[in-house]
Each structure stands twice: as structure tokens, then as C-alpha cells.
Design a protein around this motif. Sequence first.
Motif, PDB file in Angstrom:
ATOM      1  N   PHE A  85      -1.956   6.043   2.439  1.00  0.00           N
ATOM      2  CA  PHE A  85      -3.168   5.383   2.947  1.00  0.00           C
ATOM      3  C   PHE A  85      -3.369   5.754   4.405  1.00  0.00           C
ATOM      4  O   PHE A  85      -2.408   5.845   5.167  1.00  0.00           O
ATOM      5  CB  PHE A  85      -3.025   3.860   2.867  1.00  0.00           C
ATOM      6  N   CYS A  95       0.837  -1.199   0.000  1.00  0.00           N
ATOM      7  CA  CYS A  95       0.000   0.000   0.000  1.00  0.00           C
ATOM      8  C   CYS A  95       0.869   1.246   0.000  1.00  0.00           C
ATOM      9  O   CYS A  95       2.041   1.205   0.363  1.00  0.00           O
ATOM     10  CB  CYS A  95      -0.948  -0.008   1.200  1.00  0.00           C
ATOM     11  N   LEU A 101      -6.868   1.050   5.704  1.00  0.00           N
ATOM     12  CA  LEU A 101      -6.327  -0.291   5.933  1.00  0.00           C
ATOM     13  C   LEU A 101      -7.368  -1.168   6.620  1.00  0.00           C
ATOM     14  O   LEU A 101      -7.535  -2.335   6.276  1.00  0.00           O
ATOM     15  CB  LEU A 101      -5.063  -0.219   6.792  1.00  0.00           C
ATOM     16  N   LYS A 102      -8.082  -0.605   7.593  1.00  0.00           N
ATOM     17  CA  LYS A 102      -9.124  -1.359   8.299  1.00  0.00           C
ATOM     18  C   LYS A 102     -10.228  -1.794   7.338  1.00  0.00           C
ATOM     19  O   LYS A 102     -10.715  -2.918   7.412  1.00  0.00           O
ATOM     20  CB  LYS A 102      -9.713  -0.522   9.434  1.00  0.00           C
ATOM     21  N   ARG A 141      -9.894  -2.377   4.179  1.00  0.00           N
ATOM     22  CA  ARG A 141      -9.316  -3.448   3.362  1.00  0.00           C
ATOM     23  C   ARG A 141      -9.294  -4.771   4.137  1.00  0.00           C
ATOM     24  O   ARG A 141      -9.586  -5.834   3.590  1.00  0.00           O
ATOM     25  CB  ARG A 141      -7.905  -3.041   2.934  1.00  0.00           C
ATOM     26  N   VAL A 180      -0.213   5.981   6.872  1.00  0.00           N
ATOM     27  CA  VAL A 180       0.840   4.985   7.055  1.00  0.00           C
ATOM     28  C   VAL A 180       2.183   5.689   7.245  1.00  0.00           C
ATOM     29  O   VAL A 180       2.990   5.285   8.090  1.00  0.00           O
ATOM     30  CB  VAL A 180       0.879   4.006   5.861  1.00  0.00           C
TER      31      VAL A 180
END
Length: 117
Positions: A28, A24, A33-34, A36, A70
Motif C-alpha cells: 500500500f 494492510c 492509507l490517507k 482510507r 508501507v
Amino acid sequence: MPEEDLVELKFRLYDGTDIGPIRCSSAFTVAMLKERIISEWPKDKKIVPKVVNDLKLISAGKILESNRTVAQCKPSFGELPGVITIHVVVQPSLAKAKSEKKIDEMPKKIACSCTIL
């Protein structure tokens, strides 16, 4: 997307299984991310998160905040080469936690007896 902006992440679930690795962008957010993780959650698990707020991501002992990117979390990831493992904790939903709390708050009857001989 430049190669140095990509981060390779693996998500460790409560039972030791993994989701990923996922490549990623460092732009992001943790919330992305959660999302995903929820979309790739294994169907055979007993505990299944339904919304982003049901998940906590933990890296290097720190809970990652959903509004951070991130890149902002990278100091907690460290500068290690390779795949970074992040632990996933499923929180109980608020409604379920409230109903369990009501059960715990019910007064308990304590029985006590004394015998004098």
C-alpha cells in the motif's frame, strides 16, 4: 497475501481518538492509507479533511511521503511487534490558508503617544 506482508496500523487523530487498527499490505502507498483514513473519518469531528493533501501522517517523528509504500516506510515504523500507531495531522486547505494570510498581511495601525510633564 502472505501473512508477513501484512502490517497492522492504528491512526491517532488530533484529539486522541483512533481510527483502526487496520491490516494492510506492505505494498500500500501512504496516499492509499490517507484515502482510507478519509473514508473512515468520524462524522462527529469539527475538523474534517476533504482530500488526501489535507492530511500528513507522522511516524517516529518523520512525515511519511504520499508516494512511498508501507514497506519503504517500515524503517521508521521499527520492528516492534503489534499495532503501529501513526499520528494524523490535518493541514488547512490551500485556499483557506491564503485567505488567512491576506488578513495577516493587512497593515496594522500603530498608535503611539508621548506625554512630557
